[in-house]
Design a protein around this motif. Structure first.
Motif, PDB file in Angstrom:
ATOM      1  N   ALA A 182      10.170  27.248   3.985  1.00  0.00           N
ATOM      2  CA  ALA A 182      11.557  26.771   4.060  1.00  0.00           C
ATOM      3  C   ALA A 182      11.691  25.316   4.500  1.00  0.00           C
ATOM      4  CB  ALA A 182      12.376  27.692   4.961  1.00  0.00           C
TER       5      ALA A 182
ATOM      6  N   THR B  64      17.513  30.643   2.478  1.00  0.00           N
ATOM      7  CA  THR B  64      16.205  29.998   2.456  1.00  0.00           C
ATOM      8  C   THR B  64      15.145  30.886   1.810  1.00  0.00           C
ATOM      9  OG1 THR B  64      15.760  30.821   4.681  1.00  0.00           O
ATOM     10  CG2 THR B  64      16.673  28.587   4.485  1.00  0.00           C
ATOM     11  N   ASP B  65      15.396  32.192   1.746  1.00  0.00           N
ATOM     12  CA  ASP B  65      14.436  33.110   1.116  1.00  0.00           C
ATOM     13  C   ASP B  65      15.182  34.007   0.132  1.00  0.00           C
ATOM     14  OD1 ASP B  65      12.576  34.945   0.322  1.00  0.00           O
ATOM     15  OD2 ASP B  65      12.094  35.684   2.330  1.00  0.00           O
TER      16      ASP B  65
ATOM     17  N   GLU C 200       7.621  37.418   3.631  1.00  0.00           N
ATOM     18  CA  GLU C 200       8.603  36.938   4.607  1.00  0.00           C
ATOM     19  C   GLU C 200       8.023  35.817   5.448  1.00  0.00           C
ATOM     20  OE1 GLU C 200       9.939  40.337   6.812  1.00  0.00           O
ATOM     21  OE2 GLU C 200      11.566  40.746   5.382  1.00  0.00           O
TER      22      GLU C 200
ATOM     23  N   THR D 267      12.208  37.672  -0.987  1.00  0.00           N
ATOM     24  CA  THR D 267      11.708  38.860  -0.307  1.00  0.00           C
ATOM     25  C   THR D 267      12.752  39.968  -0.229  1.00  0.00           C
ATOM     26  OG1 THR D 267      10.362  37.360   1.046  1.00  0.00           O
ATOM     27  CG2 THR D 267      10.441  39.669   1.694  1.00  0.00           C
TER      28      THR D 267
ATOM     29  N   MET E   2       7.635  32.614   3.241  1.00  0.00           N
ATOM     30  CA  MET E   2       8.886  31.920   2.980  1.00  0.00           C
ATOM     31  C   MET E   2       9.418  31.238   4.240  1.00  0.00           C
ATOM     32  SD  MET E   2       9.447  31.938  -0.189  1.00  0.00           S
ATOM     33  CE  MET E   2      11.096  31.214  -0.114  1.00  0.00           C
TER      34      MET E   2
ATOM     35  N   THR F 150      19.613  27.381  -2.747  1.00  0.00           N
ATOM     36  CA  THR F 150      18.425  28.106  -2.312  1.00  0.00           C
ATOM     37  C   THR F 150      17.162  27.421  -2.814  1.00  0.00           C
ATOM     38  OG1 THR F 150      17.466  30.323  -2.144  1.00  0.00           O
ATOM     39  CG2 THR F 150      18.370  29.692  -4.294  1.00  0.00           C
ATOM     40  N   ASP F 151      16.050  28.136  -2.729  1.00  0.00           N
ATOM     41  CA  ASP F 151      14.748  27.636  -3.151  1.00  0.00           C
ATOM     42  C   ASP F 151      14.827  27.150  -4.601  1.00  0.00           C
ATOM     43  OD1 ASP F 151      11.995  27.536  -4.103  1.00  0.00           O
ATOM     44  OD2 ASP F 151      11.475  28.652  -2.296  1.00  0.00           O
TER      45      ASP F 151
END
Length: 239
Positions: A71, A17-18, A64, A21, A67, A111-112
């Motif tokens: 999410a 999901t991140d 952090e 970072t 994100m 992911t993103d």
């Protein structure tokens, strides 16, 4: 790209999901191990290319949290992971074109949806000169009792090439809503600089040794500039 429903067909491909970072943290460690003189950026405020920049550790902690809030607002999609121009094949068919992405990075996975967009901007923005023509990159580093300053500029080897580069950046910005469908304009505005910074820092980490110090600092300056410009858009995030 494959959406959420396609995940069962791609067992073993990671989901994150991140994707930004952790990459920023690890690649910055590599940069600072190679170039320890730059360590003040972690804990002291400064200026990068004329823009005020908070301490990088503060920015990464904020990233952090950002994100984690972001999410739930996006659907993870399968990303290519490394869509630089050498990985894009274009073939003309009649009045149209067929475009294929080759040589994906399987470690990125689902992911993103801004991950690939950040990579495309990375190669199209001035930081890309450090890869194709590092001799045109300039960087200056200074410290003082209250902070630090990192400046960067480039002297394009060819005016036409620089015009094509700036035109490509403008086209990417215009196409961004189609590249990342589903994201609101506000989310795109907030998250894109973070995605670009995470792409920039990967190149900075690859530029090792004294011979590549100027190019490395040039790319790092663009990394920090993206983070510094991203920070005001997230001032409402609770510490």
């Amino acid at each position: 790209k494959a959406g959420e429903a396609g995940k069962d067909r791609w067992r073993g491909i990671p989901t994150q999901t991140d994707p930004f970072t952790g990459r920023l943290r690890s690649k910055l460690r590599e940069v600072l191990k190679t170039d320890p003189e730059l360590k003040p950026i972690l804990t002291r405020p400064g200026r990068v290319m004329g823009v005020p920049c908070p301490p990088v550790e503060e920015l990464l902690d904020r990233a952090e949290r950002f994100m984690a809030e972001r999410a739930p607002r996006f659907t993870s999609v399968l990303q290519h992971g490394d869509p630089h121009l050498a990985n894009i094949m274009v073939r003309r068919y009649g009045k149209g074109y067929a475009v294929k992405l080759i040589d994906p990075n399987p470690e990125v996975g689902f992911t993103d949806p801004l991950y690939d967009a950040g990579k495309l901007f990375h190669w199209a923005e001035p930081a890309g000169w450090a890869h194709v023509a590092p001799e045109v990159c300039r960087a200056e580093w200074h410290t003082c009792p209250t902070g630090w300053e990192l400046d960067a500029r480039h002297e394009p080897p060819d005016a036409a090439a620089e015009q094509r580069r700036t035109k490509l950046v403008a086209l990417l910005k215009a196409c961004l809503p189609r590249l990342v469908p589903g994201d609101s304009a506000a989310d795109l505005h907030q998250a894109l600089p973070l995605a670009i910074a995470a792409a920039h820092v990967g190149l900075a980490a690859l530029l090792k040794g004294d011979a590549q110090r100027t190019a490395r600092r040039f790319v790092l300056a663009h990394t920090l500039r993206s983070l510094a410009e991203w920070a005001p858009a997230t001032d409402g995030i609770a510490p």
